[in-house]
Design a protein around this motif. Structure first.
Motif, PDB file in Angstrom:
ATOM      1  N   ASN A 189       0.802  -1.229   0.000  1.00 17.85           N
ATOM      2  CA  ASN A 189       0.000   0.000   0.000  1.00 17.85           C
ATOM      3  C   ASN A 189       0.834   1.278   0.000  1.00 17.85           C
ATOM      4  O   ASN A 189       0.350   2.336  -0.406  1.00 17.85           O
ATOM      5  N   LEU A 247      -5.293   2.933  -0.417  1.00 18.07           N
ATOM      6  CA  LEU A 247      -6.277   1.942   0.000  1.00 18.07           C
ATOM      7  C   LEU A 247      -7.438   1.940  -0.980  1.00 18.07           C
ATOM      8  O   LEU A 247      -7.993   2.995  -1.308  1.00 18.07           O
ATOM      9  N   ARG A 297     -10.645   3.293   0.764  1.00 11.58           N
ATOM     10  CA  ARG A 297     -10.096   4.319   1.644  1.00 11.58           C
ATOM     11  C   ARG A 297     -11.113   4.974   2.567  1.00 11.58           C
ATOM     12  O   ARG A 297     -10.904   5.057   3.786  1.00 11.58           O
ATOM     13  N   ILE A 312     -12.447   2.676   5.377  1.00 11.70           N
ATOM     14  CA  ILE A 312     -11.409   2.389   6.363  1.00 11.70           C
ATOM     15  C   ILE A 312     -11.103   3.623   7.203  1.00 11.70           C
ATOM     16  O   ILE A 312     -10.931   3.550   8.423  1.00 11.70           O
ATOM     17  N   LYS A 314      -4.532  -3.063   8.124  1.00 13.63           N
ATOM     18  CA  LYS A 314      -4.505  -4.396   7.504  1.00 13.63           C
ATOM     19  C   LYS A 314      -5.751  -5.201   7.853  1.00 13.63           C
ATOM     20  O   LYS A 314      -6.334  -5.876   6.992  1.00 13.63           O
ATOM     21  N   GLU A 351      -8.688  -3.784   5.915  1.00 17.12           N
ATOM     22  CA  GLU A 351      -8.606  -4.176   4.503  1.00 17.12           C
ATOM     23  C   GLU A 351      -9.062  -5.628   4.335  1.00 17.12           C
ATOM     24  O   GLU A 351      -9.783  -5.954   3.407  1.00 17.12           O
ATOM     25  N   ARG A 394     -10.047  -7.021   0.776  1.00 17.16           N
ATOM     26  CA  ARG A 394      -9.081  -6.382  -0.119  1.00 17.16           C
ATOM     27  C   ARG A 394      -7.714  -7.039  -0.097  1.00 17.16           C
ATOM     28  O   ARG A 394      -6.819  -6.616  -0.805  1.00 17.16           O
TER      29      ARG A 394
END
Length: 326
Positions: free
Chosen positions: A244, A260, A263, A266, A317, A320, A325
């Motif tokens: 990333n 991300l 994004r 998150i 993490k 994601e 992801r």
């Protein structure tokens, strides 16, 4: 010749220098010094839109060049038709294309170096102007340096004390809230907003406050240790988020940019954990790029320990993964 005593001598470095209270004031000083009113300037398609507003004050026309996801520059074939080239050292880093643009562009160059403690100085003969903004990378509320290889216009600048007073009060209130459980979040956020409104509504070139002159001495006196702490945190983020992060070649780090796919979701989840990460910079009706929808910036300054940086990266993490992801 050996000579001892008397006033200390000072070697000439060939640069013209000045100080203002902000990047905005420094930009106005540069535009006046370079006589760019009613001229044409070439901008990147990834930057803070506030900059455009300042150039509009001087009736300046503008065009855009493309910035890739790795912050490499793609200048158009007709770039020389512009009177000035606006370059940004993204997150303090210098890319190969940045260096090439500095050496190939023959008209005026403006370097936006707001992520660095000292503005970038070029060695070319092309007229260039460079500025930073310590309020973007330190506790200092209003201090910006300007360097150039051409004379800077003499300005009878005034102070903008109401801005710096409010800003420092907000910073003190935030410290008391975070570290001593005194006051409330709404109060210091209100003061920050009021201060920024004052700066936004002040169209002029202003000097740094006395408080910021003193705080800048403290900042520079600790610069070596601060630089090392930031480098450690930046490298840790690159290690923990290798898929990333972007590898940036900088001598001083302020933020680690991270890309991300999800994004906004998150970022919202991180806020629930009191992790507030900035976006440099949102797109708009004027500025369109491929970066703004996915980038987020993690601060790397010495306020944050290695364990805290690890916690932020692990949260990213996990989020994601939760969004499918990874």
């Amino acid at each position: 010749m050996f000579y001892m005593g008397g006033e200390q001598e000072l070697a000439e470095d060939g640069l013209f220098k000045s100080t203002t209270n902000s990047g905005r004031s420094s930009l106005r000083l540069i535009l006046e010094s370079a006589n760019l009113r009613n001229k044409k300037v070439l901008f990147p398609d990834f930057f803070c839109e506030v900059i455009i507003d300042i150039f509009k004050e001087y009736q300046i026309e503008f065009g855009f060049y493309h910035i890739k996801d790795n912050f490499q520059i793609c200048l158009p074939d007709d770039s020389e038709k512009y009177d000035a080239l606006y370059l940004i050292k993204f997150f303090g880093g210098i890319t190969d294309s940045f260096t090439k643009a500095c050496s190939s562009f023959q008209s005026c160059i403006i370097i936006d170096d707001v992520f660095s403690p000292y503005p970038q100085a070029l060695t070319c003969n092309t007229p260039w102007y460079s500025f930073n903004s310590l309020r973007k990378i330190s506790p200092i509320s209003d201090f910006s340096l300007v360097y150039s290889n051409h004379p800077l216009k003499s300005i009878n600048a005034e102070s903008l004390d109401e801005f710096s007073i409010l800003k420092y009060q907000a910073k003190k209130n935030k410290f008391e809230y975070l570290h001593n459980n005194q006051g409330n979040e709404e109060e210091y956020l209100r003061l920050f907003t009021e201060a920024e409104d004052i700066l936004s509504n002040s169209k002029g070139i202003f000097t740094p406050s006395t408080a910021s002159m003193v705080e800048s001495l403290r900042f520079f006196s600790k610069l070596e240790n601060e630089t090392e702490a930031r480098k450690t945190n930046y490298q840790l983020i690159n290690q923990l988020l290798p898929d990333n992060s972007v590898n940036i070649d900088a001598s001083f780090y302020s933020f680690a940019p991270v890309f991300l796919t999800n994004r906004d979701e998150i970022r919202s989840e991180l806020m629930k954990k009191n992790i507030f990460l900035a976006v440099h910079w949102p797109s708009s009706k004027v500025i369109k790029n491929t970066i703004s929808q996915s980038i987020i910036s993690i601060p790397v300054d010495s306020r944050y320990s290695v364990d805290e940086i690890k916690s932020v990266c692990n949260n990213i993490k996990l989020m994601e993964y939760a969004n499918g992801r990874l």
